[in-house]
Write a protein that holds these residues in place. Structure first.
Motif, PDB file in Angstrom:
ATOM      1  N   GLU A 502       0.851  -1.187   0.000  1.00 50.39           N
ATOM      2  CA  GLU A 502       0.000   0.000   0.000  1.00 50.39           C
ATOM      3  C   GLU A 502       0.885   1.234   0.000  1.00 50.39           C
ATOM      4  N   ASP A 503       0.279   2.370  -0.273  1.00 47.28           N
ATOM      5  CA  ASP A 503       1.011   3.645  -0.381  1.00 47.28           C
ATOM      6  C   ASP A 503       2.214   3.556  -1.326  1.00 47.28           C
ATOM      7  N   PRO A 504       1.998   3.187  -2.592  1.00 47.73           N
ATOM      8  CA  PRO A 504       3.141   3.061  -3.511  1.00 47.73           C
ATOM      9  C   PRO A 504       3.775   4.408  -3.859  1.00 47.73           C
ATOM     10  N   TYR A 505       3.076   5.525  -3.538  1.00 50.38           N
ATOM     11  CA  TYR A 505       3.614   6.844  -3.902  1.00 50.38           C
ATOM     12  C   TYR A 505       4.260   7.545  -2.705  1.00 50.38           C
ATOM     13  N   ALA A 506       4.338   6.867  -1.549  1.00 52.83           N
ATOM     14  CA  ALA A 506       4.827   7.509  -0.315  1.00 52.83           C
ATOM     15  C   ALA A 506       6.172   8.196  -0.540  1.00 52.83           C
ATOM     16  N   ILE A 507       6.289   9.410   0.014  1.00 54.34           N
ATOM     17  CA  ILE A 507       7.518  10.203  -0.138  1.00 54.34           C
ATOM     18  C   ILE A 507       8.531   9.755   0.907  1.00 54.34           C
ATOM     19  N   GLN A 508       9.788   9.534   0.438  1.00 55.85           N
ATOM     20  CA  GLN A 508      10.837   9.142   1.377  1.00 55.85           C
ATOM     21  C   GLN A 508      11.839  10.250   1.623  1.00 55.85           C
ATOM     22  N   ILE A 509      12.242  10.929   0.567  1.00 51.54           N
ATOM     23  CA  ILE A 509      13.266  11.968   0.694  1.00 51.54           C
ATOM     24  C   ILE A 509      12.817  13.190  -0.105  1.00 51.54           C
ATOM     25  N   ILE A 510      13.068  14.374   0.480  1.00 61.28           N
ATOM     26  CA  ILE A 510      12.779  15.634  -0.214  1.00 61.28           C
ATOM     27  C   ILE A 510      14.088  16.403  -0.340  1.00 61.28           C
ATOM     28  N   GLU A 515      16.497  28.805  -3.338  1.00 58.49           N
ATOM     29  CA  GLU A 515      16.849  29.930  -4.219  1.00 58.49           C
ATOM     30  C   GLU A 515      16.354  29.710  -5.645  1.00 58.49           C
ATOM     31  N   SER A 516      16.542  28.501  -6.162  1.00 58.69           N
ATOM     32  CA  SER A 516      16.113  28.228  -7.546  1.00 58.69           C
ATOM     33  C   SER A 516      14.679  27.690  -7.585  1.00 58.69           C
ATOM     34  N   ARG A 517      14.148  27.330  -6.409  1.00 58.10           N
ATOM     35  CA  ARG A 517      12.814  26.739  -6.260  1.00 58.10           C
ATOM     36  C   ARG A 517      12.689  25.373  -6.938  1.00 58.10           C
ATOM     37  N   MET A 518      13.807  24.748  -7.261  1.00 55.98           N
ATOM     38  CA  MET A 518      13.751  23.389  -7.824  1.00 55.98           C
ATOM     39  C   MET A 518      13.460  22.402  -6.684  1.00 55.98           C
ATOM     40  N   LEU A 519      12.605  21.419  -6.982  1.00 52.48           N
ATOM     41  CA  LEU A 519      12.223  20.426  -5.979  1.00 52.48           C
ATOM     42  C   LEU A 519      12.442  19.042  -6.558  1.00 52.48           C
ATOM     43  N   CYS A 520      12.947  18.161  -5.712  1.00 53.25           N
ATOM     44  CA  CYS A 520      13.125  16.782  -6.148  1.00 53.25           C
ATOM     45  C   CYS A 520      12.654  15.866  -5.018  1.00 53.25           C
ATOM     46  N   ILE A 521      11.878  14.845  -5.357  1.00 51.97           N
ATOM     47  CA  ILE A 521      11.429  13.895  -4.328  1.00 51.97           C
ATOM     48  C   ILE A 521      11.818  12.479  -4.739  1.00 51.97           C
ATOM     49  N   ALA A 522      12.067  11.639  -3.734  1.00 53.83           N
ATOM     50  CA  ALA A 522      12.266  10.202  -3.982  1.00 53.83           C
ATOM     51  C   ALA A 522      11.137   9.471  -3.273  1.00 53.83           C
TER      52      ALA A 522
END
Length: 1138
Positions: A502-510, A515-522
């Motif tokens: 369950e929860d296959p989309y759960a966020i692990q790392i942000i 400054e650049s407002r770039m976002l990356c999630i794992a």
């Protein structure tokens, strides 16, 4: 400046044993920093640090009680863990805790007095003083022989009625918190002929029109109207079904009871034989006059009247038994209409908010506040359809369970307005048009004005941005990362590729660059998504996607090749020898071999056009794929650099780097390959099939195998074969149990008992099975850091590079050769190559940072944010110009002698490495007996320090670059997985963690913030005039109608009722201290009001009353002066810091 014999003493204190301090002594003799390194003046001292909790945000975990002050407009919520949360106007919140931790069963405000009585499950009553910013207990009373079940405090009375399990009622003076000798015994209250005990007291209230008559409800179904003066029962009302609650009509002639069979009975006070009316709100009415079918119990009922129209009957529960699966409901009956309002969670309690605090006046209800198990709902009774009010408190933190947190203090000032402007469009419609009615208290004076942002990652794949400035919390923007994936309709659809049930989309790392407002999630399904911020809406025709094949496989362990040497004798749990470099597989799409699943990702990216609203928009989706029937391992570390246009991530198989501007994979290496020929560990890579991770790993695999309680020095991240672990002991724990994972994943329910063992610490598996040895020999990537520094000892100038830390304590450096800016950056490839530089520490590497020659922090380079979705201007070159922060590394034109420092923190120690020489300038063994869970290099008081949080509950800070210990406080007695996963430090002495599944606790380690905290906190109590009592009218006054008052002092005071038995209850003075005196001084007005009432009750003449009032005013004035003098005397004693 620093004398090393003092450091030896400090180090000796912090080290776990004498051998550790000897080791450190030798190390310091080898590297005397003063001899090799230029002296850097460090400004931070121990006195700059102090630890204290600041505020708690979120929904009160496991709520159990509710109260409202209708004059002060303050709401109180009690919980099963003894916590107390008070809410005023948006931004005014307060958290207090009962020391016993017993559940709060009831709360009662002393209306408009700035005080609150709490009744706890351990049979204690507490009086809280709310006239101070941090409420404190003034008095406590512990009942020794009876269990407390119900309390009632009449409006403007100082006598509290306390009902017990034995059916008796005791009376407490709330000013002195002592018991009156007046007791209502159960056997006197019920019929003498009754043979059975009536059960516990479930209700007490006085007749709104006659304070001398007390209505007592017993659980069995008996209700008694007790005459306080004559000390006997006037009427007794009996019904066959158990009672849950009772409510009066404001005229005092009728009352209503709710019962366990789903019925309501309405009684006339003077007709005790049978109820006037019996209603079953949700029962099916049967023909032939038969009784309706029984329903579920009605847990609470309220009876509220209006001047112009029918009364409101509001109740919770009472649904029929055949409504299986129906959600909990609140029923509002008004005249002939009945509205059933469905709730998302079960109802704990509800209260009707009314225009008047007087029980003997028309109530004029305007709203109902409903406390649910996981939410607080406020219903507008004045509007058609009963819409709900928009909740201004940050109670939706746990809408989906929080799986990770990041905290950013001192952000760019334009960020919060930018996030707010895109988030405001996401708001739901259909709320009540009125202002939020709980609006008591005043805001604090926010001394700190810098912007703070908290980012939370959730189990459903959502990411929320919160404005956390000035100790408040408000949601700014919500991003749903699952939008880029196809939703699997059925279980059959997904069972084949999903690695979590369950929860296959759960966020692990942000990973976020403010400054650049770039976002990356794992995410948990081994996926990485890169987002770019835009204020323009756009439609992406095809979602850019890359698949990466990271693997750890050369040969089969069970059939070794002939040329392999025999296994060396190594301790159980150590890695076995022989290292053959595994091949790197670029992302291809080959067919599966042997019918095994191969080259498919866990989630399916949508192939239809994606409409992207203003805010964060998908730039690139990267997914790890299955390899030969083996699912991809979860991602353990992640880093992004907007200046280089690169993102890098790693797991226990290896590392991958992606150029997100060119959408190309630049690097895809197994961890062993990173070492090249320099691998210090002789290990034999294995086929992943032998260590097959079961489907559903990850969220559910935090502790796999036999769990044995073990001491805390077992790190969740250290591998087993590290030669510099002096004990060389076995450390078996599968990778999912390892560090970054243990702090990034939400705990499944089936593991909770496991973590609530005796010491609630991190248990380690000591299973010596082959599979656990096999798993632990994998070296995971645990830390990544982009920077511009010296990559080799021979370098004369800094250059862009990536520093990689592993769970075996190794730091490796990868050089980045970036094409020149502008158009070339998009056309030429980025060249990536290992530099050969290897550094080693004890324990898994957690954090890396870089300092310049003066000891200032050098942040990684970034590209400032600009709108991406607009036609480009002529000046194309501006697009990829790199802006460097002020303290960025020197360019090659500067003197070669300009050196730098690398700060590396692992689970066990911290090192400061001088660059380019790579000499260890300073070293500090942080802990011998535990391990560091989080380490951050943070700015504080125009300087920087290393802040660490250990698994044993200690918070420590160290100066930079010399790593002098500055603070070491034992903060948390027990550390669980949730705290370990979410704890983070940020600049300006701020930190936070998830204290319960629904609440964030913020704390500070800055002395300055601790001192200013009192000013920043909001005021709960504000001086408000109590509304005038309802006019009795000429005829009622003439003929004796209207409310009858009672001289309670005369009845319950010691002179008439005597003293209570000493063994019945024990009085405990509270720690309110001098603040209580201040509260009492400002409470003179309340005392006067009571005195006036008492005089009025005794029928004194008006002139007499005025004389006494004048005398009291002068004595109040002198008392106020004395109190003020006392306050000035004790002003500097900061009681709230203890």
């Amino acid at each position: 400046m620093r004398k090393f014999n003092i450091r030896k003493v400090l180090d000796g204190l912090t080290a776990g044993s004498s051998s550790a301090s000897q080791q450190q002594q030798q190390q310091q003799q080898q590297h005397p920093p003063g001899a090799r390194e230029p002296e850097i003046q460090e400004t931070l001292q121990s006195e700059h640090f102090q630890l204290c909790k600041t505020v708690r945000h979120g929904f009160p975990y496991q709520p159990s009680a509710l109260a409202f002050d209708p004059v002060q407009k303050i709401l109180a919520v009690g919980t099963q863990t003894g916590a107390l949360r008070l809410f005023g106007r948006p931004g005014v919140e307060c958290y207090c805790q009962h020391d016993s931790g017993a559940a709060v069963i009831q709360l009662q405000f002393l209306t408009n007095e700035g005080a609150l009585v709490s009744a706890l499950a351990d049979d204690t009553l507490h009086l809280w003083n709310l006239r101070q910013k941090r409420p404190a207990i003034l008095h406590s009373l512990k009942f020794c022989r009876e269990r407390v079940t119900f309390c009632h405090l009449p409006f403007q009375s100082k006598w509290l009625y306390v009902g017990t399990e034995r059916g008796n009622i005791h009376i407490v003076n709330v000013e002195s918190f002592t018991l009156s000798g007046y007791v209502i015994m159960w056997n006197k209250a019920i019929e003498l002929s009754s043979k059975s005990h009536p059960g516990p007291v479930v209700h007490i209230s006085d007749n709104p029109m006659d304070e001398g008559k007390l209505l007592i409800g017993f659980e069995s179904g008996t209700v008694v109207l007790w005459d306080l003066k004559s000390k006997k029962a006037d009427y007794r009302y009996t019904y066959d079904e158990a009672i849950h609650s009772v409510a009066w009509h404001h005229e005092g002639k009728q009352f209503i009871c709710s019962h366990s069979d789903g019925t309501l009975t309405i009684w006339n006070v003077r007709s005790p034989t049978k109820p006037v009316q019996t209603i079953t709100p949700h029962g099916k009415q049967l023909k032939d006059g038969k009784k309706p079918e029984p329903c579920k119990p009605i847990l609470k009922v309220e009876f509220k009247t209006t001047r112009s129209g029918e009364p409101f009957i509001i109740l919770s529960g009472g649904l029929s038994y055949d409504t299986v699966g129906r959600r909990p409901c609140l029923t509002v009956m008004h005249g002939k209409s009945t509205a059933v309002l469905e709730m998302d969670y079960s109802i704990v309690d509800f209260l009707t908010l009314c225009e008047t605090p007087y029980p003997n006046d028309f109530q004029e209800p305007y709203a109902v506040v409903v406390l649910l198990e996981k939410d607080l709902v406020l219903i507008d009774l004045a509007q058609n359809g009963y819409p709900i009010f928009e909740n201004p408190y940050p109670l939706s933190l746990h809408e989906s369970p929080v799986t990770c947190c990041e905290y950013f203090a001192d952000c760019p000032v334009d960020l919060i307005p930018a996030l707010y402007s895109v988030g405001v469009r996401q708001k739901r419609q259909g709320y009540s048009k009125k202002e939020w009615p709980i609006n008591g208290g005043n805001w604090g004076l926010g001394a700190q004005s810098y912007p703070e942002i908290i980012i939370t990652g959730h189990a459903d794949g959502s990411v929320k941005f919160w404005d956390a400035s000035a100790i408040t919390l408000q949601v700014l923007y919500k991003l749903k990362t699952s939008k880029v994936f196809e939703k699997s309709r059925t279980k059959d659809d997904r069972a084949n590729t999903d690695i979590v049930d369950e929860d296959p989309y759960a966020i692990q790392i942000i990973s976020w660059c403010p400054e650049s407002r770039m976002l990356c999630i794992a995410g948990v399904s081994a996926h990485v998504i890169i987002y770019r911020f835009s204020k323009q809406e756009m439609t992406t025709e095809v979602i850019p996607m890359l698949e990466v094949r990271l693997l750890y496989e050369i040969n089969d362990v069970e059939t070794p090749e002939g040329e392999q040497p025999p296994l060396l004798s190594t301790p159980v749990g150590s890695s076995n020898p022989q290292s053959l470099p595994p091949q790197s597989h670029p992302s291809t799409s080959s067919s599966s071999s042997d019918g095994l699943r191969d080259n498919v990702p866990c989630l399916k990216v949508k192939n239809s056009p994606l409409k992207q609203s203003p805010g964060y928009q998908t730039e690139l989706v990267i997914q790890l794929v299955w390899v030969g029937g083996e699912p991809p391992q979860q991602i353990t570390s992640l880093a992004l650099n907007s200046s280089y246009g690169l993102v890098v991530f790693g797991n226990c198989n290896g590392i991958a780097m992606v150029d997100y501007l060119q959408k190309a994979v630049l690097l895809n290496l197994g961890t062993v390959e990173l070492y090249g020929s320099n691998d210090p560990y002789r290990r034999e890579p294995r086929s992943p099939r032998k260590s097959r991770q079961p489907s559903g790993a990850g969220l559910c695999d935090i502790t796999e195998g036999t769990v044995v309680p073990e001491d805390r020095c077992k790190s969740p991240t250290s591998g087993s074969s590290s030669p510099h672990n002096s004990d060389g002991e076995q450390r078996s724990s599968n990778f999912i149990e390892k560090a970054k994972m243990s702090r990034k994943l939400s705990l499944p329910t089936d593991l909770k008992p496991d973590l609530d063992m005796k010491d609630n610490s991190f248990s380690r598996s000591r299973s010596s099975s082959v599979t656990s040895i096999d798993k632990e020999s994998r070296e995971a990537i645990s830390a990544l850091h982009f920077c511009e520094t010296f990559t080799r000892k021979t370098d004369s100038s800094p250059s862009p590079c990536l520093w990689v830390g592993t769970t075996l304590g190794t730091v490796l450096v990868i050089t980045l050769n970036l094409p020149p800016g502008a158009e070339q950056r998009l056309l030429q490839p980025v060249i990536v190559s290992p530099s050969g530089t290897i550094l080693r520490l004890k324990g898994a590497v957690l954090r890396m940072a870089f300092l310049d020659a003066t000891g200032c922090l050098m942040p990684p380079a970034y590209e400032p944010w600009k709108e991406h979705n607009v036609p480009e201007e002529k000046d194309e070159k501006e697009k990829l110009k790199k802006r460097r922060p002020v303290s960025v590394s020197p360019s090659s034109s500067q003197e070669i002698s300009e050196n730098q420092y690398a700060v590396i923190c692992s689970e066990k120690q911290a090192k400061v490495i001088s660059l380019p020489t790579q000499n260890c300038a300073y070293k500090q063994n942080i802990t011998e007996t535990s391990f560091v869970l989080r380490g951050d290099v943070v700015a504080l008081s125009n300087s920087i320090c290393l802040a660490c949080f250990c698994a044993n509950g200690h918070i420590m800070t160290f100066s930079l670059p010399s790593l002098r210990p500055l603070l070491d406080v034992y903060y948390l007695p027990l550390t669980n997985m949730r705290i370990a996963r979410t704890f983070c430090f940020t600049n300006n002495g701020q930190a936070l963690y998830l204290v319960s599944p629904t609440e964030i606790q913020r704390l500070t380690y800055s002395q300055e913030t601790c001192e200013n905290l009192q000013e920043m906190l909001g005021e709960l109590f504000t001086p408000v005039e109590t509304p005038e009592a309802p006019n009795r009218g000429f005829f009622k006054g003439l003929f004796g109608g209207g409310a009858q008052s009672l001289d309670r002092e005369e009845l319950f005071g010691e002179s008439s009722s005597g003293k209570a038995s000493r063994s019945l209850a024990q009085h405990i003075p509270g720690p309110g201290g001098i603040e209580g005196v201040k509260g009492a001084a400002s409470g003179v007005v309340g005392e006067l009001a009571r005195a006036r009432l008492a005089l009025d009750e005794r029928g004194q003449k008006l002139s007499d009353l005025e004389e006494r009032t004048a005398a009291m005013l002068s004595s109040a004035d002198s008392f106020s002066k004395h109190a003020h003098e006392m306050m000035l005397k004790y002003k500097d004693k900061k009681w709230y810091q203890f």
